[in-house]
Enzyme design. Structure first.
Site, PDB file in Angstrom:
ATOM      1  N   CYS A 182     -20.914 -10.740   0.910  1.00 31.54           N
ATOM      2  CA  CYS A 182     -20.438 -11.560  -0.208  1.00 31.54           C
ATOM      3  C   CYS A 182     -20.490 -13.049   0.145  1.00 31.54           C
ATOM      4  CB  CYS A 182     -19.010 -11.171  -0.573  1.00 31.54           C
ATOM      5  SG  CYS A 182     -18.300 -12.217  -1.866  1.00 31.54           S
ATOM      6  N   CYS A 200     -18.245 -14.363  -9.852  1.00 31.17           N
ATOM      7  CA  CYS A 200     -19.317 -13.560  -9.250  1.00 31.17           C
ATOM      8  C   CYS A 200     -20.682 -13.950  -9.832  1.00 31.17           C
ATOM      9  CB  CYS A 200     -19.084 -12.073  -9.483  1.00 31.17           C
ATOM     10  SG  CYS A 200     -17.826 -11.373  -8.404  1.00 31.17           S
ATOM     11  N   CYS A 223     -17.628   6.345  -0.956  1.00 30.73           N
ATOM     12  CA  CYS A 223     -17.423   5.167  -0.105  1.00 30.73           C
ATOM     13  C   CYS A 223     -17.259   5.572   1.363  1.00 30.73           C
ATOM     14  CB  CYS A 223     -16.182   4.419  -0.612  1.00 30.73           C
ATOM     15  SG  CYS A 223     -15.759   2.970   0.350  1.00 30.73           S
ATOM     16  N   CYS A 256     -19.740  -4.513   1.897  1.00 29.34           N
ATOM     17  CA  CYS A 256     -19.710  -5.263   0.631  1.00 29.34           C
ATOM     18  C   CYS A 256     -19.005  -6.607   0.779  1.00 29.34           C
ATOM     19  CB  CYS A 256     -19.074  -4.432  -0.485  1.00 29.34           C
ATOM     20  SG  CYS A 256     -17.355  -3.972  -0.207  1.00 29.34           S
ATOM     21  N   ASP A 277       0.803  -1.221   0.000  1.00 26.37           N
ATOM     22  CA  ASP A 277       0.000   0.000   0.000  1.00 26.37           C
ATOM     23  C   ASP A 277       0.836   1.270   0.000  1.00 26.37           C
ATOM     24  OD1 ASP A 277      -2.613  -0.494  -0.011  1.00 26.37           O
ATOM     25  OD2 ASP A 277      -3.020  -0.020   2.062  1.00 26.37           O
ATOM     26  N   CYS A 316     -24.677 -12.641  -9.182  1.00 26.55           N
ATOM     27  CA  CYS A 316     -24.842 -12.080  -7.825  1.00 26.55           C
ATOM     28  C   CYS A 316     -24.597 -10.567  -7.813  1.00 26.55           C
ATOM     29  CB  CYS A 316     -23.851 -12.777  -6.873  1.00 26.55           C
ATOM     30  SG  CYS A 316     -23.915 -12.145  -5.192  1.00 26.55           S
TER      31      CYS A 316
END
Length: 308
Positions: free
Chosen positions: A246, A186, A212, A242, A132, A189
């Protein structure tokens, strides 16, 4: 030579496993052709909000050879952070990745150990560790090296594992055996899109960062726009919605990294405790935590925004 590539790749992967990484994949260090127009389009639509650093080093984000001279391989690694226990129900919420010690320190140390191992076992190999901390498109590299696919919420997803893990890289000047990407699972979905409290997932695979909750509670230094009042679902630092919804995360298993364990008091704190938090308690709770990024004033601002 090919035998060596295979041998070295296996050696690196087994050492990564020993260091606690759940997966290790390797891809060729080259320009990310598919990502370039996507990133440009995302920036042109100002989806980075006030995260102006996203606009910098466009070429470096897409080309690892501009970050590490003569680089040949990108080694992508995943480290699980899924906790065995979560906060009490009556609490303002922290993203699970921020429960324990700041992941930058934990992973950087492991990456340094891995690079040292490569140099000891293989010879003169130059490289850099990334967590990061530089313009590296970590999800794109992890997907390229077969560690998962990028889901509709734009996080990396892995079958049998889910998405509650950190992604890190070693970029080195050694040719290795390269892994192949996996396929997208995915399907039809749309749970992550439907569940996002601020509708930040504007279309499948595209997140408007400026909408966000993680952006508002961590990156944004100014006041949170009033139009988002009542939409934070009690998230005071980051957001896991999110990921929580899932279906692939039903496979998440608790991590076994002691440094990611939370401060003993953290999980039992109630909303009232958070509303009355002092700077001293903040410092004690988050001494080595990623939560320090938002600072005491930032956390108080977030709590007051949710509460008022």
């Amino acid at each position: 030579m090919i035998e060596n590539k295979s041998k070295y790749s296996q050696l690196i992967k087994s050492e990564a496993k020993r260091l606690g990484f759940i997966s290790c994949g390797i891809s060729k260090a080259q320009f990310l052709e598919e990502e370039a127009p996507r990133l440009e389009n995302w920036l042109n639509k100002n989806m980075q909000g006030e995260m102006h650093y996203m606009e910098n080093h466009f070429d470096k984000r897409l080309d690892p050879t501009k970050l590490v001279e003569d680089s040949k391989s990108v080694i992508s690694l995943l480290l699980n952070y899924y906790p065995s226990q979560e906060q009490t129900v009556n609490s303002y919420k922290l993203s699970k990745y921020a429960y324990g010690t700041d992941y930058h320190f934990v992973i950087k140390d492991k990456l340094k150990q891995l690079l040292h191992f490569i140099q000891e076992e293989i010879g003169e190999v130059h490289g850099r560790a990334f967590v990061d901390s530089a313009p590296v498109l970590d999800k794109a590299w992890a997907a390229k090296s077969g560690l998962g696919w990028i889901g509709k919420h734009s996080n990396l997803l892995t079958q049998q594992v889910g998405s509650f893990y950190f992604i890190a890289e070693l970029i080195i000047d050694l040719e290795l055996e390269y892994d192949l990407p996996t396929t997208d699972h995915c399907g039809t979905c749309t749970k992550c899109i439907d569940a996002c409290p601020t509708q930040a997932i504007v279309e499948p695979y595209v997140v408007d960062g400026s909408k966000c909750i993680s952006y508002f509670t961590i990156e944004l230094k100014e006041n949170i726009p009033s139009e988002f009042k009542g939409k934070f679902d009690d998230w005071m630092f980051g957001c896991d919605v999110c990921q929580d919804v899932c279906p692939w995360n039903r496979f998440s298993k608790p991590h076994n990294e002691p440094l990611f364990n939370p401060h003993p008091d953290l999980l039992s704190m109630t909303k009232k405790d958070w509303e009355e938090i002092t700077e001293d308690v903040f410092k004690e709770l988050f001494q080595k935590s990623a939560v320090k990024r938002t600072k005491f004033e930032g956390l108080k601002r977030n709590i007051n925004f949710i509460k008022d």
